[in-house]
Design a protein around this motif. Structure first.
Motif, PDB file in Angstrom:
ATOM      1  N   ARG A   1       0.632  -1.248  -0.098  1.00 34.55           N
ATOM      2  CA  ARG A   1       0.024  -0.424   0.242  1.00 34.55           C
ATOM      3  C   ARG A   1       0.910   1.051   0.022  1.00 34.55           C
ATOM      4  NH1 ARG A   1      -4.169   1.595   4.625  1.00 34.55           N
ATOM      5  NH2 ARG A   1      -4.900   4.118   3.552  1.00 34.55           N
ATOM      6  N   LEU A   2       1.858   1.568   0.847  1.00 37.49           N
ATOM      7  CA  LEU A   2       2.715   2.528   1.461  1.00 37.49           C
ATOM      8  C   LEU A   2       3.453   2.939  -0.290  1.00 37.49           C
ATOM      9  CD1 LEU A   2       4.672   2.037   4.496  1.00 37.49           C
ATOM     10  CD2 LEU A   2       2.305   3.823   3.574  1.00 37.49           C
ATOM     11  N   GLN A   3       3.969   1.222  -1.403  1.00 38.66           N
ATOM     12  CA  GLN A   3       4.875   1.707  -2.480  1.00 38.66           C
ATOM     13  C   GLN A   3       3.346   2.277  -3.534  1.00 38.66           C
ATOM     14  OE1 GLN A   3       6.021  -2.469  -2.798  1.00 38.66           O
ATOM     15  NE2 GLN A   3       7.968  -2.357  -1.621  1.00 38.66           N
ATOM     16  N   GLU A   4       2.270   1.522  -3.649  1.00 42.58           N
ATOM     17  CA  GLU A   4       1.378   2.350  -4.154  1.00 42.58           C
ATOM     18  C   GLU A   4       1.484   3.696  -4.286  1.00 42.58           C
ATOM     19  OE1 GLU A   4      -2.909   1.541  -6.120  1.00 42.58           O
ATOM     20  OE2 GLU A   4      -2.466   0.204  -4.321  1.00 42.58           O
ATOM     21  N   LEU A   5       1.050   4.016  -2.810  1.00 45.50           N
ATOM     22  CA  LEU A   5       0.897   5.433  -2.268  1.00 45.50           C
ATOM     23  C   LEU A   5       1.836   6.359  -2.969  1.00 45.50           C
ATOM     24  CD1 LEU A   5      -0.599   7.116   0.792  1.00 45.50           C
ATOM     25  CD2 LEU A   5       1.866   8.088   0.065  1.00 45.50           C
ATOM     26  N   ALA A   6       3.186   5.777  -3.008  1.00 41.33           N
ATOM     27  CA  ALA A   6       5.083   6.592  -3.045  1.00 41.33           C
ATOM     28  C   ALA A   6       4.103   7.067  -4.959  1.00 41.33           C
ATOM     29  CB  ALA A   6       5.942   5.930  -2.862  1.00 41.33           C
ATOM     30  N   GLU A   7       4.480   5.942  -5.415  1.00 46.22           N
ATOM     31  CA  GLU A   7       4.093   5.985  -6.498  1.00 46.22           C
ATOM     32  C   GLU A   7       3.343   6.867  -7.402  1.00 46.22           C
ATOM     33  OE1 GLU A   7       5.186   4.454 -10.996  1.00 46.22           O
ATOM     34  OE2 GLU A   7       6.578   4.950  -8.829  1.00 46.22           O
ATOM     35  N   ASN A   8       1.618   6.291  -6.734  1.00 48.34           N
ATOM     36  CA  ASN A   8       1.020   7.563  -7.249  1.00 48.34           C
ATOM     37  C   ASN A   8       1.449   9.335  -7.431  1.00 48.34           C
ATOM     38  OD1 ASN A   8      -0.574   5.646  -7.906  1.00 48.34           O
ATOM     39  ND2 ASN A   8      -2.308   5.134  -5.680  1.00 48.34           N
ATOM     40  N   ALA A   9       2.118   9.566  -6.164  1.00 43.37           N
ATOM     41  CA  ALA A   9       2.655  10.699  -5.392  1.00 43.37           C
ATOM     42  C   ALA A   9       4.115  11.224  -6.457  1.00 43.37           C
ATOM     43  CB  ALA A   9       3.080  10.963  -4.096  1.00 43.37           C
ATOM     44  N   ARG A  10       4.212  10.091  -7.365  1.00 48.98           N
ATOM     45  CA  ARG A  10       5.314  10.609  -8.023  1.00 48.98           C
ATOM     46  C   ARG A  10       5.068  10.926  -9.444  1.00 48.98           C
ATOM     47  NH1 ARG A  10       7.681   8.216 -11.857  1.00 48.98           N
ATOM     48  NH2 ARG A  10       6.516   6.285 -11.585  1.00 48.98           N
TER      49      ARG A  10
ATOM     50  N   ASP B   1      -0.278  21.428  -3.719  1.00 45.07           N
ATOM     51  CA  ASP B   1      -1.809  20.061  -4.025  1.00 45.07           C
ATOM     52  C   ASP B   1      -1.731  19.134  -3.410  1.00 45.07           C
ATOM     53  OD1 ASP B   1      -3.940  22.574  -3.974  1.00 45.07           O
ATOM     54  OD2 ASP B   1      -4.315  22.809  -6.071  1.00 45.07           O
ATOM     55  N   VAL B   2      -0.444  18.827  -4.086  1.00 43.99           N
ATOM     56  CA  VAL B   2       0.052  17.077  -3.895  1.00 43.99           C
ATOM     57  C   VAL B   2       1.141  17.141  -2.774  1.00 43.99           C
ATOM     58  CG1 VAL B   2       2.242  15.429  -4.755  1.00 43.99           C
ATOM     59  CG2 VAL B   2       0.430  17.081  -6.708  1.00 43.99           C
ATOM     60  N   ARG B   3       0.936  18.392  -2.216  1.00 47.19           N
ATOM     61  CA  ARG B   3       2.223  18.019  -0.998  1.00 47.19           C
ATOM     62  C   ARG B   3       1.086  17.747  -0.098  1.00 47.19           C
ATOM     63  NH1 ARG B   3       6.741  20.049   1.366  1.00 47.19           N
ATOM     64  NH2 ARG B   3       7.370  20.392  -0.753  1.00 47.19           N
ATOM     65  N   VAL B   4       0.138  19.044  -0.229  1.00 48.59           N
ATOM     66  CA  VAL B   4      -1.438  19.004   0.640  1.00 48.59           C
ATOM     67  C   VAL B   4      -2.010  17.232   1.109  1.00 48.59           C
ATOM     68  CG1 VAL B   4      -3.176  19.519   1.292  1.00 48.59           C
ATOM     69  CG2 VAL B   4      -1.355  21.471   1.120  1.00 48.59           C
ATOM     70  N   ALA B   5      -2.184  17.120  -0.073  1.00 49.03           N
ATOM     71  CA  ALA B   5      -2.981  15.476  -0.978  1.00 49.03           C
ATOM     72  C   ALA B   5      -2.454  14.432   0.025  1.00 49.03           C
ATOM     73  CB  ALA B   5      -3.357  15.229  -2.283  1.00 49.03           C
ATOM     74  N   TYR B   6      -1.261  14.675   0.133  1.00 47.85           N
ATOM     75  CA  TYR B   6      -0.099  13.404   0.893  1.00 47.85           C
ATOM     76  C   TYR B   6       0.624  13.822   2.140  1.00 47.85           C
ATOM     77  CZ  TYR B   6      -0.796  10.706  -4.070  1.00 47.85           C
ATOM     78  OH  TYR B   6      -1.309  10.016  -4.650  1.00 47.85           O
ATOM     79  N   LEU B   7       0.951  14.806   2.423  1.00 48.87           N
ATOM     80  CA  LEU B   7       1.215  14.818   3.549  1.00 48.87           C
ATOM     81  C   LEU B   7       0.682  15.792   4.638  1.00 48.87           C
ATOM     82  CD1 LEU B   7       4.692  15.413   2.515  1.00 48.87           C
ATOM     83  CD2 LEU B   7       4.184  13.398   2.798  1.00 48.87           C
ATOM     84  N   GLY B   8       0.103  16.460   4.029  1.00 49.09           N
ATOM     85  CA  GLY B   8      -1.059  17.525   5.385  1.00 49.09           C
ATOM     86  C   GLY B   8      -1.545  16.811   6.566  1.00 49.09           C
ATOM     87  N   LYS B   9      -2.111  17.579   7.336  1.00 48.03           N
ATOM     88  CA  LYS B   9      -3.087  16.734   8.520  1.00 48.03           C
ATOM     89  C   LYS B   9      -4.226  16.212   7.542  1.00 48.03           C
ATOM     90  CE  LYS B   9      -2.400  20.846  11.268  1.00 48.03           C
ATOM     91  NZ  LYS B   9      -3.011  21.722  12.006  1.00 48.03           N
ATOM     92  N   LYS B  10      -5.098  16.214   6.507  1.00 49.71           N
ATOM     93  CA  LYS B  10      -5.851  14.989   6.137  1.00 49.71           C
ATOM     94  C   LYS B  10      -5.798  14.434   5.013  1.00 49.71           C
ATOM     95  CE  LYS B  10      -9.809  18.114   8.038  1.00 49.71           C
ATOM     96  NZ  LYS B  10     -10.668  18.607   7.604  1.00 49.71           N
ATOM     97  N   GLY B  11      -3.932  14.605   4.572  1.00 47.78           N
ATOM     98  CA  GLY B  11      -3.133  13.496   3.882  1.00 47.78           C
ATOM     99  C   GLY B  11      -3.482  12.284   3.754  1.00 47.78           C
TER     100      GLY B  11
END
Length: 339
Positions: free
Chosen positions: A4-13, A27-37
């Motif tokens: 799941r984490l590998q898939e998340l990292a790939e989608n983020a890339r 927007d990408v930063r907020v979507a993955y690393l924000g408080k509600k990411g």
């Protein structure tokens, strides 16, 4: 969890690479690393992971976070460089072009002429004294031996505020005020703005400037006046300048005279500048009238003096060969920048 984490990292890339601007990258930063990411949501789900697996899962989450942050930083730098390059292309400066000159202000022709006159008289021991432009008729007329029936008091010639207050028509009231103080001897000039009800033309204005001089001391004669004005003329117009005194009448001086100077353009031979006469009128003068001394509290049996008055604009027009007085007040930069 690892998958799941590998898939998340790939989608983020993929989303980071597709971001075309800094706003979308944020927007990408907020979507993955924000408080509600998405990554934060995984961390919140750590409570469901068994205690034995938590350290491994925590390490994987941190590695994924570092990987995404690294991708974001690299992409941010590339986008900022691209923006900078576009800006530099749009703001190209041709360093071979001449620079724009700064338009620095300078003194007005009237100010230049006034400073020169003040320098001459200060060099002869005079002091510069100023007074109010709104004056009492008593100082503007009465104390200068100008009676109530004199034409100068006519409302068509003078700007009256009421029966006793007016806009001064000369700077002589400053001299009367100085004499009243009783601090003798007096050697002074009184420059300043004056007002008369004149129509505006090439040689007249309802507001202009005068420089009036006064000397009060024991044993002052008309000869002292002639010598003073001769030095003044030579300093102002050149060492070859000659002076000529013509009898005249002023209420506040007796005897009185008009003063001409030899034309500094033709040397007195006659030219367009002096209208062929070889002489140019510059001022009026005379020995202070005994009545003026008495009205200002000075004993004419003990003290005598002389006075003179010259128009500041008159000097500026002559010295700089200006043929229209209105040019001094129109503030046309094309004219003023010549001085």
């Amino acid at each position: 969890m690892k998958e799941r984490l590998q898939e998340l990292a790939e989608n983020a890339r993929v989303r980071i690479e597709e971001s075309e601007g800094l706003d979308k990258l944020n927007d990408v930063r907020v979507a993955y690393l924000g408080k509600k990411g998405e990554l934060t949501a995984i961390l919140k789900g750590m409570k469901d992971v068994s205690p034995e697996e938590r350290p491994k899962v925590g390490q994987l989450v941190n590695e994924t976070r570092v990987k995404i942050e690294t991708l974001l930083e690299e992409s941010r730098q590339k986008l900022e460089e691209a923006v900078r390059e576009e800006k530099m292309k749009a703001e190209v400066i041709d360093v071979t072009l001449p620079a724009k000159k700064s338009r620095i202000g300078h003194r007005h022709p009237n100010s230049i002429a006034l400073e020169e006159v003040e320098h001459i008289f200060i060099g002869m021991g005079y002091e510069v004294v100023e007074g109010p432009e709104v004056e009492y008729a008593d100082y503007n007329f009465t104390k200068l031996n100008i009676p109530e029936n004199h034409p100068a008091r006519d409302e068509q010639d003078t700007f009256f505020i009421n029966d006793s207050i007016l806009l001064r028509s000369q700077t002589s009231p400053v001299q009367a005020r100085a004499m009243e103080k009783g601090k003798l001897p007096i050697r002074m000039i009184a420059p300043g703005r004056v007002f008369r009800s004149d129509e505006v033309d090439a040689t007249h204005s309802p507001s202009f400037h005068q420089i009036e001089g006064l000397v009060i001391d024991k044993n002052i004669t008309f000869a002292d006046l002639k010598g003073t004005l001769e030095v003044f003329a030579k300093e102002l117009f050149g060492p070859e300048t000659k002076t000529k005194f013509r009898p005249h009448h002023f209420p506040f001086t007796e005897p009185s005279a008009e003063v001409d100077v030899s034309c500094f353009k033709c040397g007195g031979k006659g030219c367009r500048f002096c209208k062929g006469s070889g002489w140019i009128e510059i001022l009026g003068c005379g020995t202070v009238h005994p009545n003026v001394l008495r009205m200002c509290g000075i004993n004419p049996e003990e003290y005598t003096g002389f006075a003179f008055g010259v128009g500041l604009e008159r000097i500026a027009l002559l010295k700089y060969e200006i043929d229209d007085m209105r040019l001094l007040y129109e503030n046309d930069v094309r004219f003023l920048k010549q001085f």
